[in-house]
Design a protein around this motif. Structure first.
Motif: not given
Lengths: 450, 450
Positions: A236, A239-240, A243, A247, A381-385, A387-388, A393
């Motif tokens: 995880k 890629p995070i 991104d 991105q 955040y936990r376990n996500c980009s 960029r959200f 979004r």
């Protein structure tokens, strides 16, 4: 009339705008959409003028892309208007309904902020989004867009204003400022303007914040960090990281800092460095990080040094001290540091970050909760980009900007951030003297909200 | 250590304070209450010192009353603590719970603001209330009270701080500033202090607002108006007017302006003038108002002129122009003007009032709703005294002050005004690239809030 006189008129009509029913505001949005669609050829022609001027000035392709207003962007803003039309009224929501005593009812009700000044970058679609957010939320707005899209801004503004007024909104619900000098005039209108929302470069936003007494909502820096915890799932994390960094590098929610738990650094860092190098990211970091990255990939380092591409190691000129972590790169550069714990990561972020959006990558729930609780940012955040961090979004339909201030609105600001509230107290002759003397007493009974 | 170093430490421990569980914050409040009760004799002795000093300076009785901290005031603050204990946690409330996509959950959660600087008048009970509000809401606070109650403030602060820390809150959760020079130092700490709440004289509050970049919550003026509509019930209007003007003249929510509909002025004004004169209120007003009041009561006017008491008429030196309505009297003086409509009343209030609390007296629902919708104030009332604008009377348990700003908190500020929020985004490896490419799409599904 100068800006001041216009804004004074706007202030006077802002209560009418605030009192306008949703049906009228939605009708205005519908008219705006129809008018944009009917006049699309004229809009595209105006945009061509802007693009020609930009081309003559040999503007960078990335910037040119933002100036462009074509059929695709038109479809986007129309979809945005549809999404605003589908949202409930942000105004008139009862958030407290309390009987203080028999026949004495207190209601806290959402109301528009009033007069908002929005200064934004050269992006014609932003002009449409911002005006429509203000119309839906019952606010009057002064709009100043970037001069690079002056022709497109003019026609878009004229169409939107005309559509809004012909639908029945007050003449001075919207105003366009076009000269740069008008910004300074606007900054002085602290008796008429309730809120300023500046967007654009850090330097510009900081200038606004320092030169007005009007409350400012927004952010100057976007120094977002990703902390890879000792219990991170690398599948995880990588890629995070890619991104969040690549991105859209120039975005405020792009990552600038990577914090890695010391326990996993020897295994994680080389993997991350390789992936980041392949994505074109140049690493900077502390001496400790540089040492770890120097070890395994000597040959790769040598080969790519000659090509001038990132090689996953940290060069001597890229060694960072703690205080260097204050910097926002907005480029394919990532600053890396090791920490011993969630607490140390949070302390670093609270000190050197910009309270925008920060992420932990971990499979450990306790570590995740601790990070989210200790990090003092608009988004945790936990376990996500990172960029959200964006109004679309988050499902807000649109955003006027992202706030790193702590008061009023924090994070992406949609309709909810454009309203405040007032207390309505409904009585039947009650006086305080009776409660002070003990002749009467409050019984505070919360009633249903609707 | 100077204030700056103390506040920096406070900033560093504010995330721990913010993350403290309700049980700990409530235990601290309980300890504070017990400690105050156990040490009441020492507190009263310290207060005696302050009162002796005040008496030596021949302080006004009304001010002396505010300095006093006796068994009655102690019982009040303890009841205040009990009421805070009974209130739910303002921190950790989920106000948005949205599934953006499978496994990607966005939550908006209330959090403490962080570090708050509160500068308040010489009222020892205010020190207790304010510290307890900050403890309950998980905020760190720097407290600076009026020097007239320095001895009482010192012992109260020491007891509260000790009780809070021994209950388990961080050492630097509370800090007392005692020298006046420390205020200016505090105003410079814009990197550590998230919010300032100044209370006290208009002049002082304005000084604070003009000398800091820290957001300021509060109000300088309290120019509250009462509009008596053509459909007013005079039996409600007169007591409301007397209460709003005289129940506590020095309060910010006392009425300063009376607007009367022209249609009922000839009947209402003489009645109101008589009642107000009997309550010791001196009238000022426009020439038109003076003319109406000159007509019927010639003899009363003559007789009371000699006694120096208000006679219900308006003397030549008390004739007002429109711009005079900007003045806050905080005294037994009321400024009177006639208007033709609800719209004109609202326009006057929006222009000359201070956006604090304004009231319409009317039996006409449409007029009432129009007034409440058009008047741009923190409190808009119908048929009740403006003196109800108060955190206790709204059922907030206590208040740190009343805000006339439009952003964040408006009106009386209790626990709700001392929190902000953050967005927590829980993912499982999601990246924005997948949504930008169309590989994935958001489905925005609101989940239950708890």
């Amino acid at each position: 009339m100068g800006i001041r006189e216009h804004v004074q008129l706007m202030k006077q009509s802002s209560p009418q705008m605030a009192a306008s029913p949703l049906s009228l505001r939605d009708r205005a949005l519908q008219s705006v959409k129809e008018s944009l669609l009917q006049n699309k050829e004229a809009i595209f022609r105006a945009n061509e003028e802007d693009l020609c001027r930009a081309d003559a000035q040999q503007i960078a392709p990335a910037v040119r892309k933002r100036l462009k207003f074509d059929a695709h962007k038109l479809a986007d803003v129309c979809a945005g208007i549809d999404s605003l039309l589908s949202l409930p009224d942000p105004v008139g929501r009862v958030t407290l309904n309390r009987e203080l005593d028999a026949g004495l009812i207190l209601r806290r009700v959402t109301v528009p902020i009033g007069v908002i000044g929005i200064i934004f970058e050269a992006r014609p679609d932003a002009l449409v989004q911002i005006s429509c957010l203000c119309i839906k939320s019952g606010n009057c707005a002064v709009l100043k867009g970037g001069k690079e899209t002056a022709s497109t801004n003019k026609i878009l503004f004229d169409l939107i204003h005309q559509a809004a007024v012909s639908a029945g909104l007050p003449e001075s619900c919207l105003l366009q400022a076009s000269a740069h000098s008008e910004i300074d005039e606007l900054l002085e209108c602290d008796d008429c303007v309730d809120l300023l929302i500046p967007r654009g470069s850090n330097q510009f936003v900081r200038y606004i914040m320092e030169h007005t007494r009007i409350p400012v909502m927004g952010h100057s820096d976007g120094i977002c960090s990703i902390y890879v915890d000792e219990h991170a799932d690398f599948r995880k994390a990588i890629p995070i990281l890619i991104d969040a960094k690549t991105q859209y590098t120039a975005a405020c929610n792009a990552a600038e800092t990577l914090l890695v738990n010391r326990k996993i650094a020897p295994t994680f860092l080389p993997l991350a460095a390789k992936a980041l190098a392949e994505a074109g990211v140049r690493l900077r970091g502390t001496e400790e990080v540089a040492q770890i990255l120097r070890r395994p990939v000597k040959t790769l380092c040598d080969s790519s040094l000659s090509s001038g591409l990132p090689d996953g190691t940290i060069h001597s000129e890229d060694i960072l001290q703690d205080t260097d972590f204050h910097k926002e790169y907005l480029d394919l550069i990532l600053a890396v540091k090791l920490v011993d714990s969630v607490e140390e990561a949070a302390a670093h972020i609270n000190r050197y970050g910009s309270h925008h959006t920060d992420c932990i990558v971990t499979e450990d729930d306790a570590a995740g909760e601790k990070f989210m609780s200790l990090v003092d940012s608009a988004g945790v955040y936990r376990n996500c980009s990172t960029r959200f961090a964006d109004g679309f979004r988050y499902g807000f339909g649109a955003e006027v900007g992202i706030s790193t201030g702590k008061l009023h609105a924090r994070g992406p600001v949609g309709l909810d951030g454009l309203v405040t509230y007032k207390y309505r107290l409904y009585g039947s002759g009650q006086i305080v003297g009776d409660y002070a003397s003990g002749a009467k007493s409050f019984h505070f009974k919360d009633l249903p909200l609707s």
